[in-house]
Design a protein around this motif. Structure first.
Motif: not given
Ligand SMILES: NC(=O)c1ccc[n+]([C@@H]2O[C@H](COP(=O)([O-])OP(=O)(O)OC[C@H]3O[C@@H](n4cnc5c(N)ncnc54)[C@H](O)[C@@H]3O)[C@@H](O)[C@H]2O)c1
Ligand SMILES: O=P(O)(O)OC[C@H](O)CO
Length: 332
Positions: A113-120, A289-297
């Protein structure tokens, strides 16, 4: 002169390499396939990804990632989001230690569930002030045709953002800077999912009232998620949010919208996938992944949920529509 390595010779990597070269930057384009690198280097074309476009003189291309990365001030990450981690791992030993790492990818990694800057940051160990993202209404074919286009370059270090801005500003490409990396990334990833939804509605024959409702409520849900993750709402109201959302939801050039339209017309996921000819419709994977991220918040994203149900729960678009309209009525 600024030196850039563009890592990925798909539609957008190639179009952005052209922009950088037209802006006077020294550019080497890395292609995963040797035949694509040869076509660019020897014939100044990339027929598989940007047919009919003449690429500028002086644009170098190679299949050797170390050669592309050698001495680069800016490393442009132009591969699909779900492949960024693997590609970065393969390149990491050759990444210049002080280069700005600029992501063009619009997605959220499945699983982490990482954004691309976080993966980088995780893969390369680079500090966040060295990691930038580019996002906005940027359909590759229109850029390659030199149609006036604006974008956003976001980096916590404004000096680096300005350096990238200068390296790609041309008579047809106008980059703005921003420090809100999260906002730009959330906008870029979420708009692909909303564009799938917009395409689905068009595919089953719905008109402009529905389209406008999807765009507007799509903006509301992506803004809710962005704010929950620490983004500034103004970023989502700008080019990287509503700007990109509108372009992607309405354009027949959008792979996400076209994919959704096929599903709306009754094609299966496999049939729609075949029609992309190997190009990415990022929203198909990122809706999970966006849905899972949204649910976790604890963030509600009903349109994303509907797209996910169609793509991964395999319900027909008509049934997703009934579910959406059956939701509790409430204030705007
Ligand atoms: N095309 C556009 O108009 C556009 C505009 C803005 C942003 N983007 C974003 O840029 C990113 C790249 O998009 P694109 O349009 O250039 O994609 P594309 O499908 O046209 O090309 C992808 C490129 O990445 C390479 N690649 C390397 N590793 C790969 C792997 N493991 N799997 C698949 N491809 C791999 C492919 O060979 C190809 O050159 C996406 O995140 C997309 O959302 C695209
Ligand atoms: O073709 P799409 O749907 O991947 O969209 C391309 C760009 O992201 C539009 O800004």
């Amino acid at each position: 002169m600024v030196k850039a390595a563009v890592m990925g010779a798909g539609s957008f990597g190639t179009a952005y390499a052209k922009v950088l070269r037209d802006a006077g930057t020294e550019v080497t384009l890395w292609a995963r396939r040797a035949d694509v690198a040869d076509a660019v280097a020897q014939r100044r074309v990339n027929p598989d990804y940007l047919p009919g476009v003449r690429l500028p003189e002086g644009l170098r291309a190679t299949h050797d990632h170390a050669e592309a990365l050698d001495g680069a001030d800016v490393v442009v990450l132009a591969v699909p989001s779900q492949s960024l981690r693997g590609n970065l791992a393969a390149w990491s030993g050759d990444l210049p230690p002080s280069a700005t790492l600029l992501s063009l990818a619009k997605g959220v990694e499945v699983g982490t569930l990482m954004r691309m800057s976080q993966v980088t940051a995780e893969v390369t160990g680079a500090e966040s002030d060295r990691i930038a993202v580019l996002s906005g209404p940027n359909l590759a074919k229109e850029i390659a045709a030199e149609q006036p286009t604006a974008t956003v370059i976001a980096c916590p270090d404004s000096v680096r953002a300005v350096a990238v801005q200068r390296a790609c500003a041309t008579g047809y490409f106008r980059p703005y800077t921003n420090t809100d990396v999260t906002g730009c990334e959330v906008g870029g990833a979420c708009k692909n999912v909303i564009a799938l939804c917009s395409g689905m509605a068009a595919g089953i024959g719905l008109g402009e009232n529905t389209s406008a409702a999807i765009i507007t409520r799509g903006l509301a849900e992506m803004t809710r998620l962005g704010v929950a993750l620490g983004a500034r709402p103004e970023t989502l109201a700008g080019l990287a949010g509503v700007g990109d959302l509108v372009a992607t939801c309405v354009s027949p050039l959008s792979r996400n919208r076209s994919f959704g339209e096929r599903l709306g017309r009754g094609e299966t996921l496999e049939q729609a996938q075949q029609a992309t000819h190997g190009q990415v419709a990022e929203g198909v994977k990122s809706c999970s992944s966006i849905l899972e991220l949204a649910r976790s918040y604890g963030v509600e994203m009903p349109l994303t949920e509907a797209v996910h149900s169609v793509c991964h729960g395999r319900i027909p678009v008509s049934q997703a529509l009934v579910q959406l309209l059956g939701r509790r009525i409430k204030p705007e």
